[in-house]
Design a protein around this motif. Structure first.
Motif: not given
Length: 274
Positions: A230-254
């Motif tokens: 995966t490659i993301v355009n940072k201008n479309y990233v709304q949030k950088f999040c972490s979960q309790l299990n230690g995993e990370y994810y991005l929430v896009m504007n969509s």
């Protein structure tokens, strides 16, 4: 009868403006309609006079020559022929040779100015106004792809100008059709076997390229590898999040959630928080 070219001279140095005006007086097809001492005056004069030709200094306080062209494009004004005028040496300024009708180094001598005028007349005969404008748009894209002050510093130090190598359009072939997808509309790209899915505001395009090839085409200051697929355009990233299990994810504007690999976590976090 030779057509007269309405002309504007833009330079923050009064002596440079006067010297160029005197030399241009020897050319019967030049009619100087305005002289400007800065970029703001230049934009207003171009709005008012709609000149055929502008001799434009690159480095000026306030609004520089690049930004003058940028303003003309943004305001949808007719693009005059542009000859850059600069104190930078020929080796450094060569990068702009393909974008402007010509460029002159200060102080321009009669022979070099005559050569520039020949190019201007040839340009008029070839009727390539659209091509000229496209080149100037590309120049602005290149310049804004890098920091303008950095470019001006490179010129001042007689270094090769490091114009951006990244295109603002991604060509995608689909059957017998070729789509030109504006890069700034791409929100993210993910791998699907041997193909890449390019997700834009309008929909999804399928592209046969590798991640490595795409990384070479896209500006790494904007497009971030968040996962091996995966490659993301940072201008479309709304949030950088972490979960309790230690995993990370991005929430896009969509609203789309994209997983971030642990190996890319720090780089992604730094990029999206800048």
């Amino acid at each position: 009868m030779t057509a007269t070219l309405s002309t504007i001279i833009v330079d923050d140095e009064p002596l440079a403006r006067k010297g160029l005006a005197i030399r241009l007086a020897a050319h019967n097809d030049i009619n100087i309609v305005a002289q400007c001492s800065n970029g703001r005056e230049a934009i207003e004069a171009i709005k008012t006079h709609r000149p055929d030709l502008v001799f434009l200094d690159i480095q000026m306080p306030g609004i520089n020559g690049f930004e003058v062209i940028d303003a003309l494009i943004e305001q949808g004004l007719p693009m005059p022929m542009v000859v850059f005028v600069t104190a930078f040496d020929q080796y450094a300024i060569k990068a702009f040779d393909v974008h402007a009708v010509d460029y002159l180094m200060k102080p321009a001598d009669d022979a070099r100015l005559a050569q520039a005028m020949d190019r201007i007349r040839e340009h008029l005969q070839s009727k390539t106004d659209a091509e000229h404008k496209n080149k100037l748009v590309k120049l602005v894209s290149d310049v804004t792809g890098n920091d303008q002050n950095t470019i001006l510093e490179e010129l001042a130090n007689k270094q090769t100008v490091s114009l951006s190598q990244y295109s603002d359009v991604l060509p995608i072939k689909d059957g017998g059709e070729l789509s030109r997808v504006p890069v700034n509309t791409i929100s993210w790209i993910d791998a699907a076997g041997d193909y890449m899915c390019v997700h834009t505001e309008e929909g999804t395009h399928i592209l046969r390229k590798t991640m490595k090839q795409l990384e070479e085409l896209l500006d790494p200051r904007i497009f971030i590898r968040s996962h091996r697929s995966t490659i993301v355009n940072k201008n479309y990233v709304q949030k950088f999040c972490s979960q309790l299990n230690g995993e990370y994810y991005l929430v896009m504007n969509s609203g789309k959630e994209l997983k971030v690999s642990r190996s890319y976590k720090d780089k992604v976090k730094q990029a999206v928080t800048q």
